[in-house]
Design an enzyme around this catalytic site. Sequence first.
Site, PDB file in Angstrom:
ATOM      1  N   CYS A   1      23.412 -16.968  20.335  1.00 48.79           N
ATOM      2  CA  CYS A   1      22.745 -17.079  19.162  1.00 48.79           C
ATOM      3  C   CYS A   1      21.341 -16.537  19.502  1.00 48.79           C
ATOM      4  O   CYS A   1      20.654 -15.751  19.023  1.00 48.79           O
ATOM      5  CB  CYS A   1      22.700 -18.322  18.258  1.00 48.79           C
ATOM      6  SG  CYS A   1      21.621 -18.448  17.004  1.00 48.79           S
TER       7      CYS A   1
ATOM      8  N   GLU B   1      28.123 -15.365  14.751  1.00 52.23           N
ATOM      9  CA  GLU B   1      26.907 -14.905  14.565  1.00 52.23           C
ATOM     10  C   GLU B   1      26.907 -13.406  13.750  1.00 52.23           C
ATOM     11  O   GLU B   1      25.951 -13.135  12.875  1.00 52.23           O
ATOM     12  CB  GLU B   1      25.905 -14.687  15.703  1.00 52.23           C
ATOM     13  CG  GLU B   1      25.395 -15.966  16.150  1.00 52.23           C
ATOM     14  CD  GLU B   1      24.534 -16.529  15.023  1.00 52.23           C
ATOM     15  OE1 GLU B   1      23.280 -15.928  15.203  1.00 52.23           O
ATOM     16  OE2 GLU B   1      24.702 -17.358  14.085  1.00 52.23           O
TER      17      GLU B   1
END
Length: 570
Positions: free
Chosen positions: A169, A242
């Site tokens: 992330c 993500e």
Amino acid sequence: MGMGMAVVGDELEGGGGGGGGIGRRLWIKFRNEAVFALYTPFVVCLASGGLDPQSFLHFLSQDIFYLQAFSQAYELAEECADDDDDKIAIRNLRKRVSKKLNTHKETVREWGFELPSNIISDKATVKFTDFLLATASGKVEGEKFPGKIATPFEKTKLAAYTLAAVGPCLRLYAFITNEILALQDPDQSNHIYKKWFNSLSTQNFEEAALRIEDLLDKLSVCLTGEELEIIEKLYHRAMKLEVKFFSAQPILQQTIGPFSRPHDPAEQSLSIFCDFDMTCTAIDSSALLAEMAIRTAPKTDVNGCESQLSRMCSADLLSTWSVLSSQYTEEYEQCIESITGAEIVEEFNYEGLCRASEQLSDFEKRANSRVIKSGVLKGLNLDDLKRAGEHLILQDGCKGFFQEIVKRENLKTDIHVLSCCWCGDLIRSAFSSRDLNVRNVHSNELAYEEFITTGEIIRKVESPLEKLQAFSDFTKGNNEIGKHLTIYIGGSVGDLLCLLKADIGIVIGSSSSLRRVGNQFGVSFVPLFSGLVNKQKEVIEGRSSNWKGSSGILYTVSSWAEIHAFLLGS
């Protein structure tokens, strides 16, 4: 022809290496996944500066749920860490997240925006945060932690798993914002999202990503091979979630792509043309064919015994190929030097490039004549050639791209391979063996007698000019702007004419001769992401965003992942 100058017998080493610890290696390995987030309509609109503020506010609102999940995950990881220094490091990460969470609304206000009072997490956010917290709680596929994790090793392992789920992330956000900032004019201060970009690409943010990677490296030192595989799976899973998060962001405006979502599928069609050697493949097919010929040369006499004559036959083939290769390399360099020796032109000059390509075409035909005369391609079995095609190594992401194209029923697409390769059977086998529906293969062919090659080449596509003629023949009658789009993907100087004639020419790889010749005749090389952002700006400004060929602009990519993301999305 592009006779592969690799020494016969050399092995191609696998990619995806790179130094550093496991955290850095995993980022390098799965960096192509990040490309799919970069090319989402949301990020492209954001980079153009014209993203609708409501879309941006929704995106910012999801940070609250991410930060809450990070804080909880860090707290659980801190409890699991056995080393005091590791505990302190994870605690500092948690404190940083808690501070950002407490000041989030105020920070957004400083950026010039106001978050809504009723914030709801979307499905993509929930999927990632649920995955992260499940991992931090010990619910890891492939592991069976006891109800109460007691041993220091089990605790340390779980802390490592948690950081593996967090790491992508931070790296992805830094990657995206740095890619966007690289496109911004430093003197331009009116980009409404510039303060947000700056906040994510500060030194402190980069340091936080590095600290997580360093901690992951330290916590993973004592893990077994199977446990390191779990680390990799968690990292990859986090990266995919993500990417889905960025793909799921709502867009309230017209966007330029991806082309898999045309505004009127019934009215639009797409023709994709691509080269084969070193564009689709990781090796040059000419070197492979020569190697096969040398390896299959008779090794024994009629009585089944190895003879001096048989050994000489194999040695002679190797020597002949070595001479052909050296001569090809020398004359190719001389040809490129001759083409690029004149003064560089300022404006794009396609006609001049066509004239220069005549030299390259004559050279390629002479080289092919020498190969035929030498007889090095004589005695190859058709079945062996097909098997070689089945095992031919394709560029990373190439197979996945064509597989996805075949699956997209809503996209009217036809695919053509235009290659100066000597053996069309090799190309067809490379695609058909991988369930890739690429029927339109246009290349030279080897001549056979009872399925054994005679050494002759049936010349069909020998040169850049013949490639261009084939391309023009197939695109004739499809010139209506906006209705039919042609895309050419190539990586060698022999592809230049077709690349420039297509509506969109995409250069993959880093051929220095292609760049030299292109620059000589005023060709502009633009990174594909940058070009896409510029097209999105045209849409925002109300200008025509039609892609059109013969403009002298080629778009460069470093991988098939970029082509996939650009044309088909994630």
